[in-house]
Write a protein that holds these residues in place. Sequence first.
Motif, mmCIF file in Angstrom:
data_model
loop_
_atom_site.group_PDB
_atom_site.id
_atom_site.type_symbol
_atom_site.label_atom_id
_atom_site.label_comp_id
_atom_site.label_asym_id
_atom_site.label_seq_id
_atom_site.Cartn_x
_atom_site.Cartn_y
_atom_site.Cartn_z
ATOM 1 N N PRO A 72 0.943 -1.085 -0.138
ATOM 2 C CA PRO A 72 -0.238 0.003 0.376
ATOM 3 C C PRO A 72 0.570 1.114 -0.659
ATOM 4 C CG PRO A 72 -0.031 -0.857 2.000
ATOM 5 C CD PRO A 72 1.050 -1.783 1.272
ATOM 6 N N VAL A 74 0.408 5.698 0.704
ATOM 7 C CA VAL A 74 -0.100 6.539 0.785
ATOM 8 C C VAL A 74 1.226 8.423 -0.022
ATOM 9 C CG1 VAL A 74 -1.007 8.493 3.078
ATOM 10 C CG2 VAL A 74 -1.282 5.837 2.932
ATOM 11 N N THR A 97 -3.205 5.431 -1.397
ATOM 12 C CA THR A 97 -5.102 6.704 -1.144
ATOM 13 C C THR A 97 -3.751 7.408 -1.146
ATOM 14 O OG1 THR A 97 -5.644 4.722 0.878
ATOM 15 C CG2 THR A 97 -5.657 7.084 1.536
ATOM 16 N N THR A 99 -3.957 11.598 0.547
ATOM 17 C CA THR A 99 -4.998 12.783 0.741
ATOM 18 C C THR A 99 -4.505 14.433 -0.317
ATOM 19 O OG1 THR A 99 -3.301 13.290 2.590
ATOM 20 C CG2 THR A 99 -5.068 12.160 3.140
ATOM 21 N N ARG A 113 -9.798 8.914 -9.193
ATOM 22 C CA ARG A 113 -10.659 8.275 -8.109
ATOM 23 C C ARG A 113 -10.903 6.893 -9.313
ATOM 24 N NH1 ARG A 113 -14.012 12.101 -4.703
ATOM 25 N NH2 ARG A 113 -13.151 12.056 -2.777
ATOM 26 N N ALA A 117 -7.457 5.394 -6.727
ATOM 27 C CA ALA A 117 -6.871 5.661 -6.151
ATOM 28 C C ALA A 117 -8.158 5.617 -5.154
ATOM 29 C CB ALA A 117 -6.239 7.032 -6.902
ATOM 30 N N ASN A 118 -7.919 5.619 -3.456
ATOM 31 C CA ASN A 118 -8.795 6.189 -2.314
ATOM 32 C C ASN A 118 -7.769 7.246 -2.123
ATOM 33 O OD1 ASN A 118 -10.816 5.847 0.029
ATOM 34 N ND2 ASN A 118 -8.696 5.850 0.752
ATOM 35 N N VAL A 119 -9.437 8.113 -2.553
ATOM 36 C CA VAL A 119 -9.517 9.973 -2.593
ATOM 37 C C VAL A 119 -9.663 9.336 -0.605
ATOM 38 C CG1 VAL A 119 -9.344 12.577 -2.942
ATOM 39 C CG2 VAL A 119 -9.000 10.679 -4.255
ATOM 40 N N VAL A 120 -9.071 10.925 -0.087
ATOM 41 C CA VAL A 120 -9.762 11.467 1.314
ATOM 42 C C VAL A 120 -9.067 12.413 0.993
ATOM 43 C CG1 VAL A 120 -9.106 10.964 3.321
ATOM 44 C CG2 VAL A 120 -8.977 9.906 2.434
ATOM 45 N N LEU A 147 -3.079 8.246 8.234
ATOM 46 C CA LEU A 147 -3.227 6.961 7.794
ATOM 47 C C LEU A 147 -2.245 6.334 7.326
ATOM 48 C CD1 LEU A 147 -5.649 8.624 4.849
ATOM 49 C CD2 LEU A 147 -6.343 6.861 6.481
ATOM 50 N N THR A 151 -1.867 2.177 9.344
ATOM 51 C CA THR A 151 -2.420 1.510 8.075
ATOM 52 C C THR A 151 -0.340 0.887 8.172
ATOM 53 O OG1 THR A 151 -1.902 2.835 6.369
ATOM 54 C CG2 THR A 151 -3.702 2.774 6.422
#
Length: 320
Positions: A72, A74, A97, A99, A113, A117-120, A147, A151
């Motif tokens: 993973p 970030v 992920t 941010t 997205r 990707a996971n977008v926060v 994060l 993680t």
Amino acid sequence: MAKQYGPTDIKESALDLIGNTPLIALDRIWSGPGRILAKCEFMNPGASIKDRSSLSMIKRALNSGQLKPNGPIVEVTSGNQGCGLAVVSAVLGHPLTLTMSAGNSPQRASMMRALGANVVLAPQVEGKPGNVTLADVTQAENLGLKLVEDTGAYYVNQFNNDDNSKAHEEATGPEIWRQTGGRIDAFLATVGTAGTFAGVSRYLKKQNKDIVCVVVEPAGAEVIKGDPVTKPLHLLQGSGYGKVPQLFKFDTMDSTLGVSDEEAVHYKELLGSKEGLYLGYTSGANVAAAVKLLQSGKLPKDAWVVTLLNDSGLKYPADV
């Protein structure tokens, strides 16, 4: 009898589309004296120059063992680095992920997205939509670091990662030198992480120490020049955060030029209406600064000035 086929030219993945972008002459915007030449970085698969550093940082992290295969990732982003990392992660199979401040353009979040990707999004604490300040970036950074802590993911850390600037010293700079045949009088670039300016200017200065390397800053946020910040809110997303980046080195900089929002918008519009190129605000700022430099009389009349067209206009709202 077996069929005979001609030679093929097939790319194995989107990663093979990163880099080797064309160099275009902006003769319709600037007819001389001198010439403005621009690298078409919007033609990378993630539609920005950040694809280059994304590939460099991830490949080197894998080679060093800091990042495990399919591990993973970030990162904190204003959008373009996130898009580049999303391209690379999609091909190499890494959960990603990202941010980002809610003030950065939603088009970038949508693209990240769409690339898996996971977008926060971190709430804005100081700026407004389209205008992101250092405080807003810090908010997104704190969220990203939390994060990473929770993680154990690999943190790219683009602002402090030397592999960011290496991408441009080893590829972007040599491409510019090759495409101009070594005929280059000046290089200009806006500065976000400073990876691009640091890497390209370092390479070019090694080839010819007399090449003038100029930092482009938003007017009112010219900290590299040494001025106090009077306008933290400006249109140049991904640059001009109000502090000198860790990757920046003054020894390859000859001078700076400030560009107002109005100038950036004007040349962004000229790039569209005269050159047929729909680009972002930092591209407009780079071209505005190139025009200023050629008008200054500080270069030979036949000077070739190289700058960057950083990203697609599709990454921004139509109205800001």
